[in-house]
Design a protein around this motif. Structure first.
Motif: not given
Length: 383
Positions: A131-134, A253-261, A265-271
């Motif tokens: 929660k704190k990291k979120f 999305a990672n902290y909320a456990k929406y793994q696909r999202l 998002m990480f692939v978009v970030f990489s691009i």
């Protein structure tokens, strides 16, 4: 003494092109304003305090309710039983080696596995909740998004965004616009607040690296404002803000456990990181500062310093992208972004491995750290 030191630090022959003095910039034509460093600092320092207070309110009134809606729990870590001997050692060494474990076992008449368990639980006490990291990531996401939108609105109508040679015509006698000033003050205040809050935020293994990074960022923002290199400076900051938005979105999305999202998002970030940091930044921004400025105004002493720092930054971009690309490939082909272990809770699995004879939990954690990159659960501010 003070005046001579100040004159040495702000030497005109170092910071400004030939035949230009600070006095020239202090007396602009009527209706024109040039940057004055002391004016920005007078506003940036109080604003940094305001940004810190705004962050506290944002996390309490916005981020925490969002975490509650997403069912992200704060979590109360299990507490280690009080033990003065182990606590004293923990303050200087959170991961005792085999020789220390053997000595503690004899001194306390405890099994080594029990001592390892105590240290594992004690380390987990110091680790932050999801929660704190979120809340931290949501604050950064909001700032990066807001300041990027503001920057784009300002730069979109600026001629130097479309023709970077405009950054150097009549340099350094270029008027200061309200948009440039606000953007610079906001970025400087934000990084001052980040540097100070590092001492109270989640403690991570790259603490010193990020501290040096924040100091370097503050230094670059300050000197580019002081010698009126604002047009190129706004381009540099905007290019860097673009990808940070999607990194923080992936963390959320990672902290909320929406793994696909998270993976998306990480692939978009990489691009976006690739195009902004490895294409636009070197072939558009650095090329302008390195080549076009040489052609139009010629080199001077600070020119070498600034270009040297930009080339170092570009080298870091290449290294960072290599690490990011490895995670993105895993996200695409394995369907899950690799996890960063700098802030994660240790599990009993680590201890079980050690009790079966090979490595203690600290060594196991280090091995995991070397095989993963520090992105999602950590900090990747690489302005």
């Amino acid at each position: 003494m003070t005046s001579s030191v100040s004159a040495w630090i702000w030497s005109e022959s170092f910071w400004l092109p030939e035949n230009v003095s600070w006095a020239d910039l202090e007396h602009p034509p009527a209706g024109v304003e040039y940057p004055r460093l002391q004016h920005m600092l007078y506003h940036a320092f109080p604003l940094a305090v305001g940004v810190s207070l705004l962050r506290l309110l944002f996390e309490r009134l916005v981020a925490k309710p969002c975490a509650h809606i997403l069912q992200i729990q704060g979590g109360v870590p299990r507490r280690a039983e009080p033990n003065a001997v182990l606590e004293r050692l923990y303050q200087s060494n959170t991961c005792p080696d085999a020789r220390q474990l053997e000595g503690l076992s004899k001194q306390l008449d405890w099994e080594e596995r029990k001592i390892q368990r105590w240290f594992r639980i004690r380390r987990n006490q110091d680790r932050p909740s999801i929660k704190k990291k979120f809340c931290e990531s949501m604050w950064r996401f909001t700032f990066y998004l807001g300041v990027f939108i503001y920057a784009i609105r300002h730069l979109w109508v600026s001629p130097w965004m479309w023709d970077t040679r405009q950054c150097w015509y009549n340099y350094p006698f270029q008027p200061l616009s309200p948009g440039q000033y606000n953007y610079y003050v906001a970025e400087l205040a934000f990084y001052w607040s980040l540097m100070v809050s590092q001492f109270t935020d989640i403690k991570r293994k790259d603490f010193m690296i990020m501290l040096v990074h924040h100091l370097a960022t503050i230094f670059l923002i300050t000197i580019s404002y002081g010698n009126n290199m604002l047009r190129a400076g706004t381009l540099v900051m905007c290019v860097h803000d673009a990808s940070d938005i999607f990194l923080e979105a992936a963390k959320l999305a990672n902290y909320a456990k929406y793994q696909r999202l998270c993976d998306t998002m990480f692939v978009v970030f990489s691009i976006i990181f690739f195009f902004t940091r490895l294409v636009i930044f070197p072939f558009w921004v650095v090329h302008s500062v390195l080549v076009e400025s040489w052609q139009i105004i010629g080199p001077y002493q600070a020119w070498w310093l600034i270009n040297g720092l930009l080339l170092v930054l570009q080298t870091l971009h290449i290294i960072w992208f290599y690490l990011i690309a490895r995670i993105a490939v895993k996200a695409i082909f394995k369907g899950k972004v690799s996890k960063d272990d700098r802030s994660d809770i240790e599990t009993s699995t680590d201890e079980d491995i050690s009790s079966n004879g090979s490595k203690n939990s600290c060594q196991t954690s280090k091995l995991r750290d070397s095989s993963n990159t520090n992105v999602l659960n950590g900090e990747t501010h690489d302005h």
